[in-house]
Write an enzyme that holds these catalytic residues in place. Structure first.
Site, mmCIF file in Angstrom:
data_model
loop_
_atom_site.group_PDB
_atom_site.id
_atom_site.type_symbol
_atom_site.label_atom_id
_atom_site.label_comp_id
_atom_site.label_asym_id
_atom_site.label_seq_id
_atom_site.Cartn_x
_atom_site.Cartn_y
_atom_site.Cartn_z
ATOM 1 N N ALA A 1 0.818 -1.215 0.000
ATOM 2 C CA ALA A 1 0.000 0.000 0.000
ATOM 3 C C ALA A 1 0.856 1.272 0.000
ATOM 4 C CB ALA A 1 -0.932 -0.017 1.205
ATOM 5 N N HIS A 2 0.180 2.399 -0.032
ATOM 6 C CA HIS A 2 0.883 3.690 -0.138
ATOM 7 C C HIS A 2 1.776 3.971 1.068
ATOM 8 C CE1 HIS A 2 -3.136 5.713 1.330
ATOM 9 N NE2 HIS A 2 -2.829 4.661 2.043
#
Lengths: 352, 352, 352
Positions: free
Chosen positions: C241-242
């Site tokens: 994820a980010h």
């Protein structure tokens, strides 16, 4: 793109303190800012960084009183976080709308209609009799089959595959590699142990303002539609099986798997890697912990559940905490058995 | 495509009651049917809907006796479910074979041979020295590397990637975004903490009648072959590692992960999100509950297992039911300890 | 490609016993070898196969003394396993470098620079202002957006999608269907129950010698960078994820999911299907069992953990072993309660 600090202050209804003629071209966190960056200070926990940041500009609140010298120019606003988010959104808009026109080669089948303002990336494919709305961006190598409908302002990133007969709303975002409308997983066992494929003739309907993550897969219905209601946000690598329906504004984190024909309520929130069996329904507002497995219908709204199989969150947490000390509990029981046995053997239980 | 009800009755060896000249063009569930749809009634649980359905035709059994007026025309057959499935399959066949010919542009490398009746979608790629059978459909943007063999009647959907040297049988279906033959995950640890890549030079062999779901990945073997036997059905987002072998007619639901060199038996059924460690074997006919983790070889055939680590299903269910009441069990033990202590302290254990 | 056994012996600094003029063209396991294959015998457990193998050549150690006749020619070396690995690597090199040049059609945007020795497969796409290093192989249908930087000798397989502004190092391998730089999953809840998209304006930075598996997804940072440090090996279908950062030489097996902003240490090893919540950090050298869920920061280096939620491996194994016998433990407790009650009722606790 470059803007002067003064231009940005004007956009944000803010006031410049320092040199407003400097230009900025990038957004950055205050602790990471460099020359040409603009940042913000919303939480006083990060105040230390404003005195050392190399960012050219920092957005601050009206209540901010510097304790030391600051090299950056300041833009003073009512709410720095909101103003910065506004900047982010403006920037995103510019990025989204920078792509226009039709690159070559592309493929467009017979009878398909394409609205104004389109971006069609090279090697993108549109089949027959599909209808693409206005300002849609179809990135390179995206595949759109026959009889597909796509609403206005929707972004279809690189390599997305949309099977025949899918219907996609307005303002949706579908990230790279997502597959919409692949066959549902339906096979009828035969007497010889083999399986016969059950034809999957339905479609997928995605309403407005839906976001679909990279490499997520959504199967078409056997008959009828697999439905993703408006405002649903689905992360990467999620599996949505045939005939599932997901209620509006529900948020599904990465790697969830939802089995066939299950109906998910509105405003639910699913942590990552959750699994949901087929043919059940989940009440509105249900919150599900990561890696949970939901094996039966949840009727009560707005509950938090967790575990595999999932049950009420607080009960789950209590069970989990005892799971960790099971060896001790086991020993306690063995000790009790032994002690009782000893007491009996030692004759401490007298004959009355 | 439109057919008269009479034409369909003829196809199904059925008898029309009502107007056989009406046309139908779509299949629908009885509770969702609209004008122009044909539906079926197999389960009397749904009988209520036959009196209200807007479908133009409904397939019913010989034993069906209407209790009220029905607006739809009826087609009376021996077994409505079988007849409807037959219709679904006919419809599917028409859909599958509607795509023919070669769209432009496509890429075909040197020495590759392509059978009759091919569909090659635009932007599809076939490398060098590959052999594609008869009536194969290669959808747009599919990638087929060098020295690949694909049997007759196989469907390769949009954006499928098939690496060099893969062998795929007849009558297979590979859904969009699936990757066949990517490198196995093999790295040898070096003294400095880094890893050296172990070359993966084997291939993937997929036998006849196999179905592979969207965005599923199947790695090539280090040497030799990763093998998917005939009739295997694999759902979306499944990971099959290098040197795995899956026995015939085994069914694997979405998001399973099977680690390297494991051998899966025939006619197994895996629920969703199951994980299987490497270098084990699973007996024929094993049934595995969703989200289970299999950590050791299963020798006994036809067992049902579940849990992480997985064990016999009934035992697992008993353990799970007690897991949920662990806080109570813990309290019972503490109560027992306290009670025994009290009894001793109160001198109720008399000196003999 | 064909080589004589003598040529291979020369390459490996080995000595031929038997006919050195025979040619071999394929590598095989000793138990699977056929005419024209070369194999090896490193583990005496497999010695039986050297007497029956149909391989034309077998690499053996200096200490190997045949007990029976062997039909294959032998190549005698110091360490057969090392020599065979060397052969594998040479073979892989030949394969990797067999693709050169630019197939047609490809798309290259304005301002992009491409180094020497490139392979650009048909239907691959490079946007504007991207910089591609030397000897990079870009397989068919790969997508490289705007302002992307790719180092030397990196392999980008078919259908990989790399979003704008991504930075990828030297000697990386990215397998088919992987998505680099898709938007992070960030949405701000609004009062009406809907969500507003938080723009994701950062990028992904992948350092040197990184391997990314098929259909894996790595999201860009909200601001700043999602960072994959040098030497990291990531398997298929993994979600990053980010704003995640993964430390150098960490190995992540298939179907892991790492939530936003978590920081993973160096030299960690993650089993398959592990989930890691957001905003935590994992110490260097942490080993994580398959299907574990890590819910909090791991501070101590070089520990092994497992379970959901994960805790110390040995403790986990003890808890798991008791989980399996929970029904028995439950019965023991009920028996104890009953027995104590009986003892009391039977008056065996005498009045002192």
């Amino acid at each position: 793109m470059q803007f002067t600090i003064k231009q940005i202050a004007h956009l944000l209804n803010g006031e410049v303190r320092g040199d407003g003629s400097l230009t900025v071209s990038k957004l950055a966190k205050i602790e990471q800012g460099n020359k040409g960056d603009i940042s913000f200070l919303a939480n006083h926990k990060y105040e230390q960084f404003i005195y050392t940041t190399k960012a050219s500009a920092v957005i601050v609140g009206k209540d901010f009183v510097p304790k030391k010298d600051i090299s950056a120019s300041l833009i003073v606003v009512d709410n720095p976080y909101t103003s910065f988010t506004q900047l982010l959104e403006e920037y995103q808009k510019i990025l989204n709308f920078s792509k226009k026109g039709i690159e070559q080669p592309v493929f467009v089948g017979e009878g398909s209609e394409i609205g104004e303002g389109i971006y069609q990336g090279a090697f993108s494919y549109i089949g027959n009799n599909s209808k693409i709305g206005k300002n849609v961006k179809i990135y390179p190598q995206a595949y759109i089959g026959d009889n597909v409908v796509i609403g206005d302002n929707t972004l279809i990133y690189a390599g997305v595959k949309i099977y025949n007969n899918s219907v996609i709303g307005n303002n949706c975002v579908i990230h790279a590699g997502a597959v919409i409308g692949s066959d549902g997983f339906g096979f009828a066992p035969q007497e010889d142990g083999s399986y016969r494929t059950i034809p999957q003739l339905g479609n997928v309907v995605i309403e407005d303002n839906v976001s679909i993550g990279a490499n997520t897969t959504i199967d078409c219905a056997t008959m009828g539609s697999t439905i993703i209601r408006q405002g649903v946000k689905i992360d990467n690598l999620v599996q949505i099986a045939h005939n599932v329906e997901i209620g509006k504004n529900t948020v599904i984190a990465a790697q969830n798997g939802i089995a066939g024909s299950s109906i998910i309520g509105e405003n639910c929130v699913f942590g990552g890697q959750v699994g949901i069996v087929g043919h059940i329904s989940i009440a509105n507002g249900t919150k599900v912990g990561a890696q949970s497995g939901i094996t039966k219908t949840i009727k009560k709204e707005n509950t938090s559940i967790s575990g595999m199989p999932a049950f009420e969150l607080n009960d789950y947490l209590r069970s989990v905490s005892i799971f960790r000390k099971l060896p001790q509990l086991d020993k306690q029981v063995r000790d009790l058995e032994k002690r009782l046995e000893e007491l009996i053997e030692e004759g401490l239980f007298s004959e009355a």
